[in-house]
Write a protein that holds these residues in place. Structure first.
Motif, PDB file in Angstrom:
ATOM      1  N   ASN A  60      -6.856 -10.440  -2.779  1.00  0.00           N
ATOM      2  CA  ASN A  60      -6.339 -10.209  -4.138  1.00  0.00           C
ATOM      3  C   ASN A  60      -6.984  -8.925  -4.658  1.00  0.00           C
ATOM      4  O   ASN A  60      -7.944  -8.946  -5.413  1.00  0.00           O
ATOM      5  CB  ASN A  60      -6.660 -11.398  -5.035  1.00  0.00           C
ATOM      6  CG  ASN A  60      -5.935 -11.319  -6.376  1.00  0.00           C
ATOM      7  OD1 ASN A  60      -5.273 -10.329  -6.685  1.00  0.00           O
ATOM      8  ND2 ASN A  60      -6.054 -12.353  -7.178  1.00  0.00           N
ATOM      9  N   ILE A  61      -6.421  -7.804  -4.201  1.00  0.00           N
ATOM     10  CA  ILE A  61      -7.006  -6.486  -4.472  1.00  0.00           C
ATOM     11  C   ILE A  61      -6.076  -5.698  -5.390  1.00  0.00           C
ATOM     12  O   ILE A  61      -4.908  -5.469  -5.047  1.00  0.00           O
ATOM     13  CB  ILE A  61      -7.226  -5.719  -3.160  1.00  0.00           C
ATOM     14  CG1 ILE A  61      -8.120  -6.525  -2.204  1.00  0.00           C
ATOM     15  CG2 ILE A  61      -7.811  -4.342  -3.434  1.00  0.00           C
ATOM     16  CD1 ILE A  61      -8.242  -5.923  -0.823  1.00  0.00           C
ATOM     17  N   PRO A  62      -6.556  -5.292  -6.560  1.00  0.00           N
ATOM     18  CA  PRO A  62      -5.698  -4.527  -7.473  1.00  0.00           C
ATOM     19  C   PRO A  62      -5.157  -3.255  -6.823  1.00  0.00           C
ATOM     20  O   PRO A  62      -5.836  -2.623  -6.000  1.00  0.00           O
ATOM     21  CB  PRO A  62      -6.646  -4.188  -8.642  1.00  0.00           C
ATOM     22  CG  PRO A  62      -7.686  -5.260  -8.598  1.00  0.00           C
ATOM     23  CD  PRO A  62      -7.882  -5.572  -7.140  1.00  0.00           C
ATOM     24  N   ASN A  87      -2.028  -9.039   0.776  1.00  0.00           N
ATOM     25  CA  ASN A  87      -2.565  -8.780  -0.556  1.00  0.00           C
ATOM     26  C   ASN A  87      -1.626  -9.414  -1.576  1.00  0.00           C
ATOM     27  O   ASN A  87      -0.516  -8.929  -1.798  1.00  0.00           O
ATOM     28  CB  ASN A  87      -2.696  -7.277  -0.812  1.00  0.00           C
ATOM     29  CG  ASN A  87      -3.392  -6.991  -2.143  1.00  0.00           C
ATOM     30  OD1 ASN A  87      -3.965  -7.887  -2.772  1.00  0.00           O
ATOM     31  ND2 ASN A  87      -3.340  -5.738  -2.582  1.00  0.00           N
ATOM     32  N   ILE A  88      -2.079 -10.497  -2.185  1.00  0.00           N
ATOM     33  CA  ILE A  88      -1.240 -11.262  -3.105  1.00  0.00           C
ATOM     34  C   ILE A  88      -1.143 -10.609  -4.483  1.00  0.00           C
ATOM     35  O   ILE A  88      -0.271 -10.949  -5.286  1.00  0.00           O
ATOM     36  CB  ILE A  88      -1.789 -12.706  -3.227  1.00  0.00           C
ATOM     37  CG1 ILE A  88      -0.747 -13.654  -3.820  1.00  0.00           C
ATOM     38  CG2 ILE A  88      -3.087 -12.730  -4.025  1.00  0.00           C
ATOM     39  CD1 ILE A  88       0.397 -13.981  -2.918  1.00  0.00           C
ATOM     40  N   ILE A 147       1.447 -11.429  -7.670  1.00  0.00           N
ATOM     41  CA  ILE A 147       0.946 -12.121  -8.861  1.00  0.00           C
ATOM     42  C   ILE A 147       1.296 -11.346 -10.123  1.00  0.00           C
ATOM     43  O   ILE A 147       1.779 -11.912 -11.120  1.00  0.00           O
ATOM     44  CB  ILE A 147      -0.580 -12.330  -8.766  1.00  0.00           C
ATOM     45  CG1 ILE A 147      -0.909 -13.387  -7.709  1.00  0.00           C
ATOM     46  CG2 ILE A 147      -1.160 -12.720 -10.126  1.00  0.00           C
ATOM     47  CD1 ILE A 147      -2.397 -13.598  -7.501  1.00  0.00           C
ATOM     48  N   GLU A 148       1.064 -10.041 -10.082  1.00  0.00           N
ATOM     49  CA  GLU A 148       1.316  -9.239 -11.281  1.00  0.00           C
ATOM     50  C   GLU A 148       2.797  -9.219 -11.646  1.00  0.00           C
ATOM     51  O   GLU A 148       3.156  -9.217 -12.828  1.00  0.00           O
ATOM     52  CB  GLU A 148       0.807  -7.813 -11.064  1.00  0.00           C
ATOM     53  CG  GLU A 148      -0.707  -7.717 -10.971  1.00  0.00           C
ATOM     54  CD  GLU A 148      -1.393  -8.338 -12.181  1.00  0.00           C
ATOM     55  OE1 GLU A 148      -1.167  -7.841 -13.312  1.00  0.00           O
ATOM     56  OE2 GLU A 148      -2.119  -9.334 -12.010  1.00  0.00           O
ATOM     57  N   LEU A 179       0.200 -18.434  -4.945  1.00  0.00           N
ATOM     58  CA  LEU A 179       0.545 -18.265  -6.352  1.00  0.00           C
ATOM     59  C   LEU A 179       0.101 -19.476  -7.160  1.00  0.00           C
ATOM     60  O   LEU A 179      -0.414 -19.344  -8.279  1.00  0.00           O
ATOM     61  CB  LEU A 179       2.055 -18.053  -6.505  1.00  0.00           C
ATOM     62  CG  LEU A 179       2.596 -16.683  -6.083  1.00  0.00           C
ATOM     63  CD1 LEU A 179       4.116 -16.651  -6.193  1.00  0.00           C
ATOM     64  CD2 LEU A 179       1.988 -15.559  -6.908  1.00  0.00           C
ATOM     65  N   LEU A 180       0.272 -20.666  -6.603  1.00  0.00           N
ATOM     66  CA  LEU A 180      -0.191 -21.874  -7.286  1.00  0.00           C
ATOM     67  C   LEU A 180      -1.710 -21.842  -7.451  1.00  0.00           C
ATOM     68  O   LEU A 180      -2.243 -22.220  -8.500  1.00  0.00           O
ATOM     69  CB  LEU A 180       0.231 -23.113  -6.504  1.00  0.00           C
ATOM     70  CG  LEU A 180       1.727 -23.439  -6.514  1.00  0.00           C
ATOM     71  CD1 LEU A 180       2.030 -24.610  -5.580  1.00  0.00           C
ATOM     72  CD2 LEU A 180       2.207 -23.762  -7.931  1.00  0.00           C
ATOM     73  N   LYS A 181      -2.414 -21.383  -6.413  1.00  0.00           N
ATOM     74  CA  LYS A 181      -3.868 -21.287  -6.505  1.00  0.00           C
ATOM     75  C   LYS A 181      -4.303 -20.315  -7.593  1.00  0.00           C
ATOM     76  O   LYS A 181      -5.373 -20.467  -8.190  1.00  0.00           O
ATOM     77  CB  LYS A 181      -4.443 -20.829  -5.163  1.00  0.00           C
ATOM     78  CG  LYS A 181      -4.338 -21.841  -4.046  1.00  0.00           C
ATOM     79  CD  LYS A 181      -4.906 -21.254  -2.756  1.00  0.00           C
ATOM     80  CE  LYS A 181      -4.711 -22.181  -1.581  1.00  0.00           C
ATOM     81  NZ  LYS A 181      -5.206 -21.578  -0.305  1.00  0.00           N
TER      82      LYS A 181
END
Length: 648
Positions: free
Chosen positions: A303-305, A570-571, A575-576, A604-606
């Motif tokens: 999860n990296i911006p 990379n989620i 997510i965004e 996404l649920l996490k």
């Protein structure tokens, strides 16, 4: 036979036997665990081979490899620590008995799995003209594995400096070779163009001269196979021996170390005492070393911006031309690169018309870089192993699998070898290996040539998976792969994209590309509002792009997130996007059950963000040859639009 001429070899064999006897004692004391496949009765084979090898030569061993390791490396202390699960072990506690790696030695417990890797190492040795050889061990039980014959064939065709050694003790785990082997070993081997030698472990003069001659001939460019008639005096592993005790006793009586003890009892006692004193010390040292307790686990999801920059797309560059350009450049700037695959060569003395790959990606590379772009037999499993062997020797190895459907044949080499080599030896082992293959349908190729089966390769530790999409030139992806290729990588190229020559951004839309090494592509109308997020990859982008453009006319605003790197994932970009839209549709050409989409939704649920609606859309049956039926079956504009309207 004059046994007293081989006292130094027998001394080393006694050390190996006492080492393995100590292992069994330590197991009964609860100080080691797992498997212990001893080579008691067979110790002299690797001892005599190692006489004629240098440190630069390689042993490729199997599950019964303690004797191979000690004979080749002499690192008894490191092996004992490994067996006892200590961080000071040769594989730092990860490898145990079967998984050992150091300069000149590598082992794995999968039967026959190392034979194509030996061929790959041999190819690297031949290309570098180093005079080195690779020695690959196998047992008679392995003669039923098809991959060994693929490997023999490659060695015979290419005249590789590889010596295969069959330790024929006439039993697999509990099954006699009389129940499992048909035909003649010599005829099999010579049929592949390898020199065949036969010897036995009880005639030391013959054993010695056989390996001296075989190794000399291998160094001269003649791949060879030595069958050593032998007998293991212990059970397959720690117990459960179902063989006839009278048979075992007969071979125990003729065992060379037993004979030596009878002929030279004092010397045998001295050798045994010396070995035991050494083992006492190294066991004590190992017991004082720290145990391996905590291990680092693989992170499949990150999860990296990211930040984005705008792109204008491109025109008049076909996908296969772009890939070819990248490959041509890479081969021109490094000599240590090799590409192998079926039908990838351009011209040959046997054909009148140039070819250059089923999808013309390799084109004339075989002419431009002779000896480094090589046609192979139809042997997907073994050529993947050859790629691993090349990579182990420091070459960047490119393996083309003609159709992605055939990737199932590579799975053993990728899952049990390439992925594990990167970490199971307790340290990072660089493997610059790229497997590239076309996936996808929509060309009427039918049930076995139109599948998208990449999901079976997701979630394998230390295997990166990338998928080229229409918004990025393949050349860019290749350049970034080659910039730092240390981990085995699977590159998926959709067949449709090979002939596509543009990605046009419509007025009122934006194409954004992330700053990741392998960029995420974002495509959407130029507006702040988003009704739905669509996630896709590979060849699905063109179809989803058309859907988004059509729906925009109905004021349905969809945002596309197209992934290039599937693993590690990379989620963050997803997510965004979903944080704004609250709705997500994931489209895949392959099955959507237990696939990438499932993992995305799970993560996404996490993340804890609010989601109103989720759907996945894929293909969950056999693909027909009839093109109209195929197009109706795979996710298409109509089916995607229908699902989106149901979600809104």
């Amino acid at each position: 036979m004059s046994i007293d001429n081989y006292k130094s070899e027998i001394k080393k064999a006694i050390l190996i036997r006492r080492f393995e006897t100590r292992l069994l004692s330590l197991f009964s004391e609860g100080k080691i665990n797992g498997t212990v496949h001893t080579c008691v009765g067979e110790e002299l084979t690797p001892v005599f081979i190692s006489k004629y090898l240098s440190d630069a030569d390689w042993f490729l061993s199997n599950h019964r490899g303690h004797g191979h390791f000690i004979a080749k490396t002499g690192k008894v202390t490191d092996l004992m620590a490994e067996m006892m699960g200590r961080t000071t072990g040769i594989s730092h506690g990860y490898g145990g008995s079967q998984h050992l790696y150091t300069q000149g030695f590598i082992s794995n417990g999968v039967q026959g799995g190392m034979t194509p890797i030996a061929a790959g190492m041999g190819l690297a040795m031949k290309l570098s003209d180093s005079g080195r050889i690779a020695v690959s061990f196998l047992g008679d039980g392995t003669l039923g594995e098809g991959i060994i014959y693929e490997s023999f064939n490659l060695c015979g065709i290419w005249k590789l400096p590889v010596l295969y050694v069959l330790e024929n003790n006439h039993y697999a785990q509990s099954t006699s070779s009389q129940q499992t082997f048909s035909g003649d070993i010599r005829k099999r081997i010579e049929g592949f163009g390898l020199d065949y030698y036969s010897t036995n472990i009880w005639d030391l003069d013959q054993l010695d001269v056989t390996f001296e001659n075989a190794i000399k001939n291998v160094r001269n460019g003649n791949p060879a196979f030595v069958e050593v008639d032998c007998y293991r005096l212990n059970s397959h592993s720690k117990g459960d021996d179902n063989r006839n005790e009278e048979e075992i006793e007969r071979f125990r009586t003729k065992d060379i170390l037993t004979v030596f003890e009878q002929l030279y009892p004092d010397l045998y006692s001295n050798y045994t005492k010396e070995a035991d004193e050494l083992l006492d010390q190294i066991v004590k040292t190992a017991e004082e070393a720290p145990k391996l307790v905590n291990v680092t686990t693989n992170q499949f999801v990150q999860n990296i911006p990211v930040s984005y920059k705008e792109s204008e797309g491109y025109e008049k560059v076909r996908g296969n031309e772009s890939a070819y350009k990248a490959l041509k450049h890479f081969f021109s700037v490094t000599d240590k690169s090799v590409m192998i695959g079926e039908d990838i060569a351009y011209q040959s003395p046997y054909t009148s018309v140039p070819y250059g790959g089923a999808f013309k990606v390799s084109k004339d590379l075989s002419d431009l870089f002779p000896g480094r772009v090589i046609n192979t037999p139809i042997s997907e499993s073994s050529i993947t192993g050859v790629g691993i062997g090349l990579a182990l020797m420091g070459y960047t190895a490119l393996v083309e699998i003609m159709f992605g459907d055939f990737m199932t044949l590579t799975l053993d080499q990728l899952l049990q070898h390439a992925s594990k080599f990167s970490s199971m030896y307790g340290r990072k082992v660089n493997l610059p290996l790229l497997i590239r293959t076309p996936m996808g349908g929509r060309r009427g190729y039918g049930p076995t040539h139109s599948q998208s089966i990449e999901k079976f390769f997701l979630g394998i530790s230390d295997i990166n998976v990338l998928a080229i999409n229409g918004a990025l030139l393949p050349e860019i992806v290749y350049q970034r792969i080659f910039a730092n290729l240390t981990t085995p990588t699977l590159l998926i190229e959709n067949k449709i994209q090979y002939t596509r020559s543009s990605f046009k951004v419509l007025d009122g839309f934006k194409l954004l590309v992330s700053d990741e090494k392998f960029p995420t592509t974002l495509y959407r109308p130029d507006t702040k509002n988003t009704d739905l997020t669509i996630v896709c990859y590979g060849g699905m982008l063109e179809i989803v792009k058309s859907v988004v453009e059509k729906l925009a006319y109905d004021d349905i605003i969809c945002e596309i997130i197209c992934l290039t790197q599937l693993v590690p994932l990379n989620i963050y970009p997803i997510i965004e996007s979903v944080r704004k839209s609250k709705k997500i549709l994931i489209t895949e050409e392959g099955s959507d059950f237990a696939a990438l989409g499932s993992e995305i939704l799970s993560n996404l649920l996490k993340s804890g963000i609010h989601i109103d609606s989720t759907r996945t859309l894929g293909n969950n049956t056999v693909i027909p040859c009839a093109l109209d039926a195929e197009n109706a079956l795979l996710p298409n504009e109509d089916s995607i639009i229908k699902v989106i309207k149901e979600m809104l």
